[in-house]
Design a protein around this motif. Structure first.
Motif, PDB file in Angstrom:
ATOM      1  N   LEU A 156       0.819  -1.209   0.000  1.00  0.00           N
ATOM      2  CA  LEU A 156       0.000   0.000   0.000  1.00  0.00           C
ATOM      3  C   LEU A 156       0.858   1.266   0.000  1.00  0.00           C
ATOM      4  N   THR A 345      -8.100 -10.230  -6.457  1.00  0.00           N
ATOM      5  CA  THR A 345      -7.949  -8.892  -5.879  1.00  0.00           C
ATOM      6  C   THR A 345      -9.018  -7.965  -6.445  1.00  0.00           C
ATOM      7  N   ARG A 348     -10.374  -1.664  -3.442  1.00  0.00           N
ATOM      8  CA  ARG A 348     -10.435  -1.637  -1.979  1.00  0.00           C
ATOM      9  C   ARG A 348     -11.874  -1.606  -1.442  1.00  0.00           C
ATOM     10  N   HIS A 374      -4.420  -8.393   2.339  1.00  0.00           N
ATOM     11  CA  HIS A 374      -3.924  -7.030   2.368  1.00  0.00           C
ATOM     12  C   HIS A 374      -5.089  -6.103   2.040  1.00  0.00           C
ATOM     13  N   ASP A 377      -4.834  -3.078  -0.127  1.00  0.00           N
ATOM     14  CA  ASP A 377      -4.641  -3.324  -1.564  1.00  0.00           C
ATOM     15  C   ASP A 377      -5.852  -4.017  -2.180  1.00  0.00           C
ATOM     16  N   ASN A 379      -6.350  -6.902  -1.805  1.00  0.00           N
ATOM     17  CA  ASN A 379      -5.748  -8.184  -2.197  1.00  0.00           C
ATOM     18  C   ASN A 379      -5.991  -9.194  -1.075  1.00  0.00           C
TER      19      ASN A 379
END
Lengths: 461, 440
Positions: A156, A345, A348, A374, A377, A379
């Motif tokens: 990030l 992913t 956000r 994450h 991200d 992700n």
């Protein structure tokens, strides 16, 4: 398929007898990587130790039409280092010298087989910082990191591997060294091929010497853990933190399933009723700045409805706070024999939708799943726990993974944030893009690899 | 996992039975997710960078052998042997694979299929399981070694034997003791002392025959702290050479022999100055006790709880006060034996002892917990590899310029002496117990 002994001899002449493997047991040990896919035994393995040997090995393999799979430590999760049965595995783990760490101009020159964590430690010993920290950093190679554009926990704020590649020498299909990039901050004299090589997964050429960017390390940091009774609130917190103009160096997420698995495994006293945990660390050049950022982050957490916030007051408490995240993968991996670790992913803001979809899919296919990842991200790592020996169950796993991809794409996300496409997700590429994109990339590939020998069967097929 | 290149070898009934026996390990093997984190800490992989030398490679090969995806059992056994059994991989394995269980049982199963060599049979079954004969043979060797060996490094007290290089390589080794520990002290049966504790003492083969002074030091420590000692006569080897050589049955013979000697002595703890014996008795005896009489299994379970090394006994049980000494002195560094640190979790205890010694300054070396490359019989079979791994340890030692290198494992001590002597380093290698005993 056994290799022609005369050709094996030629490889021995290039790299030395001890560095060529043709025995059954050795070949078998290069038939797999960390992806849950069927192993394929290569015909031969060669382990050059110098740049010159690397070039000659590539040339010899290419001239003889051997499919080429380049392997660092074989830790990828996409099957991109599972070789072809009639092919060669070229190991880069012995081409592993750190050639230069330049403290004045903040770059380093490394060979492709240097281990990520060892490199980061060598850089830290000189008072500098190499931020990319993929989960496999203790064993992964920098060449492999670039080939997969490896991410990690610091994406990030600090970016991922591609953001640190300034230049490199690439061995092309003729065994010639191609130079791209530079040791300078600015560089416009050629195509930006170093960037093209990031995430190329061994399909365009073989990496040799690499120039990577270094940065000064943060001087202070502060970690905190926030509990939420609703994934949406955790997600609003993530958005709120960014909107308050604080960029944490790490912003990690654990969902309720994951919290439960970690708690069952470690008995660390985690809140098993929490819908989500956010683990947040801010860092910077000055203690006061970091304190202010941490206060802002705490304010956002409270405003968004965090039910409990714990702030680490010292190194020991910080270590303790990160324990939950460190133990996420081990706890999930220990729960069942097979761990299918995905990395679809999404933007956000779509994290709550993604987490909800993953849990609905797991329920539909009657599978155990835990999600961490994450959050900053988008992700996530939905991790499906199963036993690959159970064929019926594994068919459900595959169907669930397909649906997870569908959802990720429908949320304007991507198939893979950091693990790569390899063999595992190649069939999905057209769905994320379109036919023309696949054709374009294949043409690009053909220009650089006319016989399509570099990691055939991966990425674009 | 089914679409796999078939192997060249025909599947014989013997191979089928081998695969079937290995399949019993399938539940353990399947938990390896091939992440490769073991590559980061495996000392053998660190030296060779060959996948089949790392744990992930070995586990994959065992899985393939059990599923007829490869049939070259001999090659797989050869790979399995290229392992120090140091347990480093187990400390970094995220999936918690029971690696040591896999390796010990797999060695036994594949060894059964291939058969033991006559030398191995002689050593495991003829010699180690018969302590009387073993002692007599080494007693004779000790008397005549002066004819063949010459001094290599005076500070270390090592020798070399060029005449026998084909057998022992270019090794620099400490000589066999002129009087092994058991000759001086064959048995003891003392009452609990002022501490109220009585312990069984298990010196171990290397301590007994090469470093009797370590056994003497251990006894001195126990007596000074008021601990009664039970030492049965004629203890056999703990069994680890046979176990790592795949001869589980010979190992079981040694265990039974020792159980019969230990059974009558009532004791609170079993103490050994040998990290390897400690971890074998504590961790491995229970793993190979299948088929033992219930009474034997019960005794093995109680030994699991009672066995500890002398350094942990001093700090954790006797709770000896060990104030940290400042003021400098001779430099001493400490090498973590794998069997102490990784198997038993003992690492702060020996350091606390060393830091308390008057006249010494403790210095920590880099990678103190990295294997020295001994691995017991590993160094006999793969001396070049062992030396390669040992050189890294030596370089880490040399970097902190110690006067003394301390360890709490006689097998590590032999390896350290060899490595330092080969490099012409004038420093001492000593057991932590010896150094502590001198202060009493």
């Amino acid at each position: 398929m056994p290799i022609n002994p005369a050709l094996a001899k030629e490889f021995e002449n290039v790299v030395g007898k001890e560095q060529v493997f043709t025995e059954e047991a050795d070949l078998q040990s290069y038939s797999y990587d960390a992806a849950v896919l069927a192993p394929v035994r290569p015909a031969i393995v060669a382990a050059p130790t110098t740049q010159e040997q690397l070039c000659k090995t590539v040339r010899l393999a290419y001239e003889n039409g051997l499919p080429i799979t380049v392997r660092g430590s074989g830790t990828n999760l996409s099957g991109s280092t599972i070789p072809q049965g009639n092919g060669i595995v070229i190991l880069t783990n012995r081409v592993n010298k750190i050639l230069e760490i330049n403290e004045e101009d903040l770059y380093a020159v490394v060979e492709p087989g240097v281990i990520t964590a060892q490199f980061a430690a060598a850089v830290a010993a000189k008072g500098l910082f190499y931020p990319p920290d993929p989960g496999s950093q203790s064993v992964s190679t920098l060449g492999g990191n670039i080939a997969h554009n490896a991410g990690g926990l610091r994406g990030l704020k600090y970016g991922v591997t591609k953001d640190y590649v300034m230049g490199m020498e690439v061995v092309d299909y003729r065994g010639e060294l191609i130079k791209t990039g530079s040791r300078t901050v600015k560089y416009v004299t050629g195509y930006n091929m170093a960037a093209l090589m990031a995430a190329s997964e061994g399909t365009l050429g073989v990496f040799s010497n690499i120039v990577v960017k270094l940065v000064p390390p943060p001087k202070a940091s502060k970690a905190l853990l926030a509990e939420f009774d609703d994934v949406n609130k955790a997600s609003e917190t993530v958005a709120g933190i960014i909107a308050s103009h604080v960029v944490p160096c790490t912003l990690e997420f654990l969902d309720n399933n994951c919290i439960r698995y970690v708690e069952a495994d470690t008995k660390a006293g985690l809140p098993v009723d929490a819908a989500a945990l956010l683990l947040i660390e801010v860092d910077g050049g000055h203690t006061q700045l970091v304190e202010e950022d941490a206060d802002k982050v705490m304010g956002v957490c409270r405003k968004c409805g965090s039910t409990n916030i714990r702030v680490a007051q010292n190194a020991e408490e910080k270590f303790k706070i990160w324990e939950a995240r460190r133990n996420a993968l081990p706890a999930l991996a220990r729960a069942k024999p097979t761990t299918v670790l995905e990395d679809a992913t999404v933007p956000r803001s779509q994290v709550p939708a993604m987490v909800a979809a993953v849990n609905a899919i797991a329920k539909k296919y009657n599978l155990e799943v835990g999600t961490f990842g994450h959050a900053g991200d988008g992700n996530l790592h939905p991790t499906i726990l199963c036993d690959r020996r159970d064929k019926e169950e594994f068919a459900r796993v595959e169907a669930a993974v397909d649906e997870i991809f569908d959802v990720a794409l429908s949320l304007k996300g991507t198939l893979s944030g950091e693990h790569g496409i390899g063999k595992a997700k190649a069939k999905w590429m057209e769905k994320e893009t379109n036919r023309a994109t696949i054709e374009f990339n294949k043409n690009l590939r053909l220009a650089l690899d006319p016989k399509m020998l570099f990691n055939a069967g991966n990425k674009f097929v | 996992m089914s679409e796999h290149t078939p192997t060249q070898l025909p599947i014989t009934p013997e191979l089928q039975s081998l695969a079937a026996r290995l399949l019993k390990l399938d539940d353990l093997l399947i938990s390896c997710m091939r992440c490769g984190f073991c590559l980061a800490t495996c000392p053998v992989y660190g030296a060779t960078m060959k996948e089949a030398d790392a744990t992930r490679g070995k586990i994959a090969l065992l899985e393939y052998l059990s599923h007829h995806m490869t049939n070259d059992a001999e090659a797989v056994y050869d790979k399995l042997g290229r392992c120090l059994l140091c347990g480093s991989c187990q400390t970094t394995c995220p999936s918690g694979v029971r690696i040591m269980d896999i390796f010990l049982h797999a060695r036994g199963i594949v060894r059964d299929y291939l058969g033991l060599s006559s030398t191995e049979k002689f050593i495991f079954r003829g010699l180690l399981a018969r302590p009387g004969l073993f002692n007599a043979l080494l007693g004779i060797s000790a008397k005549f070694q002066g004819l063949f060996v010459k001094e290599a490094d005076a500070a270390l007290g090592t020798s070399k034997a060029p005449m026998f290089s084909s057998f022992i390589g270019e090794r620099h080794f400490p000589r066999l003791a002129s009087e092994p520990f058991h000759s001086k002290t064959p048995s003891l049966d003392e009452a609990a002392g002022s501490s109220g504790l009585r312990v069984a003492f298990f010196p171990g083969c290397v301590t007994d025959k090469i470093f009797p002074s370590v056994a003497d030091a251990t006894l001195k420590i126990l007596r000074k702290h008021g601990v009664g000692v039970f030492l049965p006569d004629n203890l056999a080897c703990c069994g680890i050479p046979a176990l790592s050589g795949g001869d589980i049955s010979a190992c079981q013979t040694m265990i039974r022999h020792n159980l019969n000697l230990l059974r009558p002595g009532k004791f609170d703890y079993l103490i050994t100055p040998c990290a390897t014996c400690a971890s074998t008795i504590k961790e491995y005896w229970p793993k190979v006790s299948e088929g033992f009489a219930p009474a034997d299994q019960e005794l093995i379970r109680s030994l699991h709880d009672k066995t500890t090394d002398i350094t942990a006994f001093l700090t954790d049980v006797l709770k000896v006060s060990l104030p940290v000494r400042e003021g400098g002195g001779k430099r001493v560094t400490y090498h973590d034996s794998c069997h102490l640190r990784k198997s038993l979790g003992v690492f702060s205890q020996p350091r606390a002892i060393l830091k308390s010694l008057p006249g010494f300054e403790y210095v920590e070396m880099a990678e103190a917990d990295r294997c020295c490359g001994s691995g017991g019989s590993f160094t006999l079979k793969h001396y070049d590899l062992s030396k390669n791994i040992g050189q890294r340890k030596r370089d880490n030692i040399a970097a902190v310029k110690p006067d003394t290198v301390a360890a709490a494992c006689p097998a590590c001590m032999m390896q350290l002496m060899d490595m330092l002597s080969q490099n012409g380093d004038a420093m001492k290698v000593r057991h932590v117990a010896e150094m502590y005993a001198e202060t009493l």
